[in-house]
Design an enzyme around this catalytic site. Sequence first.
Site, PDB file in Angstrom:
ATOM      1  CB  SER A  89     -12.023  14.743   1.905  1.00 51.77           C
ATOM      2  OG  SER A  89     -11.127  13.848   2.555  1.00 51.77           O
ATOM      3  CB  ILE A 148      -6.442   8.056  -5.071  1.00 52.97           C
ATOM      4  CG1 ILE A 148      -4.920   7.920  -5.256  1.00 52.97           C
ATOM      5  CG2 ILE A 148      -7.190   7.210  -6.098  1.00 52.97           C
ATOM      6  CD1 ILE A 148      -4.377   6.518  -4.981  1.00 52.97           C
ATOM      7  CG  ASN A 183     -10.182   6.191  -2.890  1.00 50.01           C
ATOM      8  OD1 ASN A 183      -9.138   5.881  -3.447  1.00 50.01           O
ATOM      9  ND2 ASN A 183     -10.258   7.243  -2.064  1.00 50.01           N
ATOM     10  CB  SER A 242      -2.558  -1.314  -3.729  1.00 47.54           C
ATOM     11  OG  SER A 242      -1.183  -0.981  -3.734  1.00 47.54           O
ATOM     12  CB  SER A 278       0.324  -3.098  -1.908  1.00 50.67           C
ATOM     13  OG  SER A 278       1.248  -2.048  -1.956  1.00 50.67           O
ATOM     14  CD  GLN A 313       3.248  -0.883   2.013  1.00 51.77           C
ATOM     15  OE1 GLN A 313       3.867  -1.571   1.218  1.00 51.77           O
ATOM     16  NE2 GLN A 313       2.548   0.162   1.639  1.00 51.77           N
ATOM     17  CE1 TYR A 318      -2.949   0.358   2.174  1.00 48.91           C
ATOM     18  CE2 TYR A 318      -1.114  -0.566   0.946  1.00 48.91           C
ATOM     19  CZ  TYR A 318      -2.197   0.289   1.014  1.00 48.91           C
ATOM     20  OH  TYR A 318      -2.541   1.065  -0.073  1.00 48.91           O
ATOM     21  CE  LYS A 362      -5.894  -1.016  -0.114  1.00 44.29           C
ATOM     22  NZ  LYS A 362      -6.769   0.029  -0.694  1.00 44.29           N
ATOM     23  CB  THR A 403       4.424   4.898  -5.553  1.00 37.72           C
ATOM     24  OG1 THR A 403       4.779   3.618  -5.019  1.00 37.72           O
ATOM     25  CG2 THR A 403       4.675   5.952  -4.490  1.00 37.72           C
TER      26      THR A 403
HETATM   27  N1  NAI Z   1      -1.141   6.743  -2.632  1.00 41.42           N
HETATM   28  C1  NAI Z   1      -0.715   5.562  -3.091  1.00 41.42           C
HETATM   29  O1  NAI Z   1       0.457   5.389  -3.478  1.00 41.42           O
HETATM   30  C2  NAI Z   1      -1.652   4.418  -3.175  1.00 41.42           C
HETATM   31  C3  NAI Z   1      -2.895   4.423  -2.566  1.00 41.42           C
HETATM   32  N2  NAI Z   1      -3.721   3.351  -2.706  1.00 41.42           N
HETATM   33  C4  NAI Z   1      -5.036   3.333  -2.102  1.00 41.42           C
HETATM   34  O2  NAI Z   1      -5.759   4.469  -2.521  1.00 41.42           O
HETATM   35  C5  NAI Z   1      -6.758   4.777  -1.560  1.00 41.42           C
HETATM   36  C6  NAI Z   1      -6.741   6.262  -1.287  1.00 41.42           C
HETATM   37  O3  NAI Z   1      -5.503   6.589  -0.684  1.00 41.42           O
HETATM   38  P1  NAI Z   1      -4.765   7.981  -0.890  1.00 41.42           P
HETATM   39  O4  NAI Z   1      -5.575   8.885  -1.714  1.00 41.42           O
HETATM   40  O5  NAI Z   1      -3.388   7.667  -1.314  1.00 41.42           O
HETATM   41  O6  NAI Z   1      -4.687   8.483   0.620  1.00 41.42           O
HETATM   42  P2  NAI Z   1      -5.180   9.810   1.351  1.00 41.42           P
HETATM   43  O7  NAI Z   1      -4.720   9.672   2.738  1.00 41.42           O
HETATM   44  O8  NAI Z   1      -4.786  11.013   0.562  1.00 41.42           O
HETATM   45  O9  NAI Z   1      -6.759   9.712   1.271  1.00 41.42           O
HETATM   46  C7  NAI Z   1      -7.451   8.755   2.015  1.00 41.42           C
HETATM   47  C8  NAI Z   1      -8.905   9.103   2.039  1.00 41.42           C
HETATM   48  O10 NAI Z   1      -9.573   8.084   2.766  1.00 41.42           O
HETATM   49  C9  NAI Z   1     -10.376   8.682   3.763  1.00 41.42           C
HETATM   50  N3  NAI Z   1     -10.515   7.792   4.898  1.00 41.42           N
HETATM   51  C10 NAI Z   1      -9.560   7.256   5.698  1.00 41.42           C
HETATM   52  N4  NAI Z   1     -10.106   6.489   6.649  1.00 41.42           N
HETATM   53  C11 NAI Z   1     -11.441   6.537   6.439  1.00 41.42           C
HETATM   54  C12 NAI Z   1     -12.557   5.969   7.090  1.00 41.42           C
HETATM   55  N5  NAI Z   1     -12.430   5.193   8.168  1.00 41.42           N
HETATM   56  N6  NAI Z   1     -13.797   6.248   6.612  1.00 41.42           N
HETATM   57  C13 NAI Z   1     -13.966   7.049   5.536  1.00 41.42           C
HETATM   58  N7  NAI Z   1     -12.947   7.615   4.874  1.00 41.42           N
HETATM   59  C14 NAI Z   1     -11.711   7.361   5.328  1.00 41.42           C
HETATM   60  C15 NAI Z   1      -9.721   9.986   4.105  1.00 41.42           C
HETATM   61  O11 NAI Z   1     -10.647  10.893   4.658  1.00 41.42           O
HETATM   62  C16 NAI Z   1      -9.208  10.411   2.720  1.00 41.42           C
HETATM   63  O12 NAI Z   1     -10.249  11.101   2.035  1.00 41.42           O
HETATM   64  C17 NAI Z   1      -6.461   3.900  -0.349  1.00 41.42           C
HETATM   65  O13 NAI Z   1      -7.351   2.800  -0.341  1.00 41.42           O
HETATM   66  C18 NAI Z   1      -5.047   3.408  -0.597  1.00 41.42           C
HETATM   67  O14 NAI Z   1      -4.825   2.157  -0.021  1.00 41.42           O
HETATM   68  C19 NAI Z   1      -3.365   2.256  -3.439  1.00 41.42           C
HETATM   69  C20 NAI Z   1      -2.153   2.219  -4.046  1.00 41.42           C
HETATM   70  C21 NAI Z   1      -1.204   3.284  -3.963  1.00 41.42           C
HETATM   71  C1  LIG Z   2       1.102   3.944   1.075  1.00 42.44           C
HETATM   72  C2  LIG Z   2       2.091   3.439   0.129  1.00 42.44           C
HETATM   73  O1  LIG Z   2       3.039   4.371  -0.230  1.00 42.44           O
HETATM   74  C3  LIG Z   2       1.473   3.007  -1.148  1.00 42.44           C
HETATM   75  O2  LIG Z   2       0.296   2.285  -0.903  1.00 42.44           O
HETATM   76  C4  LIG Z   2       0.206   1.371  -1.808  1.00 42.44           C
HETATM   77  O3  LIG Z   2      -0.737   0.635  -1.902  1.00 42.44           O
HETATM   78  C5  LIG Z   2       1.385   1.370  -2.716  1.00 42.44           C
HETATM   79  O4  LIG Z   2       1.868   0.120  -2.974  1.00 42.44           O
HETATM   80  C6  LIG Z   2       2.374   2.162  -1.980  1.00 42.44           C
HETATM   81  O5  LIG Z   2       3.145   1.323  -1.156  1.00 42.44           O
END
Ligand code: NAI
Ligand SMILES: C[C@H](O)[C@@H]1OC(=O)[C@H](O)[C@@H]1O
Length: 253
Positions: free
Chosen positions: A14, A17, A90, A143, A145, A153, A156, A160, A188
């Site tokens: 929604s 990423i 994701n 990640s 991470s 973390q 967390y 990952k 990040t």
């Molecule tokens: N933003 C970053 O720097 C990084 C993010 N990631 C990974 O990317 C993925 C997406 O994160 P972002 O887009 O950054 O965060 P975000 O918070 O913008 O999006 C997270 C999404 O996951 C959904 N979500 C959360 N819990 C859920 C559940 N129980 N069931 C179904 N959907 C659920 C939310 O509705 C949202 O659509 C995560 O797995 C995160 O660990 C990995 C590396 C870096």
């Molecule tokens: C949530 C953090 O900013 C993000 O999540 C990751 O997996 C990256 O390493 C960053 O720490």
Amino acid sequence: MLLENKVMLITGASKGIGRGIAVGAAKHGAKIGINYAGDDAAAAATVAEIKAAGGEAFALKGDVSDPQSAKDFIQAGVDHFGKIDSFVSNAGICPFHAFLDMPQEVLERTLRVNLHGAWYMSQAAANQMVKQGHGGTLIAVSSISALVGGEFQTHYTPTKAGVLSLMQSTAIALGKHGIRCNALLPGTILTDINKDDLADDAKRQYMESRTCLGRLGQPEDMAGPAVFLASDLAGYVTGASLLVDGGLFVNLQ
Ligand SMILES: NC(=O)C1=CN([C@@H]2O[C@H](COP(=O)(O)OP(=O)(O)OC[C@H]3O[C@@H](n4cnc5c(N)ncnc54)[C@H](O)[C@@H]3O)[C@@H](O)[C@H]2O)C=CC1
Ligand SMILES: C[C@H](O)[C@@H]1OC(=O)[C@H](O)[C@@H]1O
């Protein structure tokens, strides 16, 4: 158009990423299904953006930590589009917290959403692909991470590393079915998950200064790598991990 006539399902799409990948894959011709946890308006906006550009998409609410959600999401993909070619796990959470006084429920929720959720979803998608009989691709959003730690973390980073390992093992289990399994390792990326953490100017500037390309990532930066892994261009790529971090990892000194 690298994904013409392909169907891609993405969890947690929604916003952030997942949304970036959904919109980017739709621009390459993929029909898109998105799962999301709670924000109906954001999910509807993602679907509307894809449709406004001439694509096809649906959204289904569901908690990835519930195994039934995986079955429902896969069934919805088949009902809408008749098949599933590519599945992107994701959805994830990162409630920053110190190690020594980590509440048990924060630890367990993070493990359940990030690791169990990816496992249930990947298994349900793979079963559908095996049934279809013409291969497919699994992608897990791991990640940077998975490779390095984080003081706040400790709950967390193991998840990952876990989803990276999941893609390695599923690559072995599913290669005989023509299903390729790979991990994306974002650095990040500016999303809601780290909005509070990066509200600290010093922290944000430090992260920017460590990134070779001089800026933090945007969700759109993850679309091209995901499209590549889902496409036939990556036809001999499985069990691999692709770091997409603007050069953050290599920049020690
Ligand atoms: N933003 C970053 O720097 C990084 C993010 N990631 C990974 O990317 C993925 C997406 O994160 P972002 O887009 O950054 O965060 P975000 O918070 O913008 O999006 C997270 C999404 O996951 C959904 N979500 C959360 N819990 C859920 C559940 N129980 N069931 C179904 N959907 C659920 C939310 O509705 C949202 O659509 C995560 O797995 C995160 O660990 C990995 C590396 C870096
Ligand atoms: C949530 C953090 O900013 C993000 O999540 C990751 O997996 C990256 O390493 C960053 O720490």
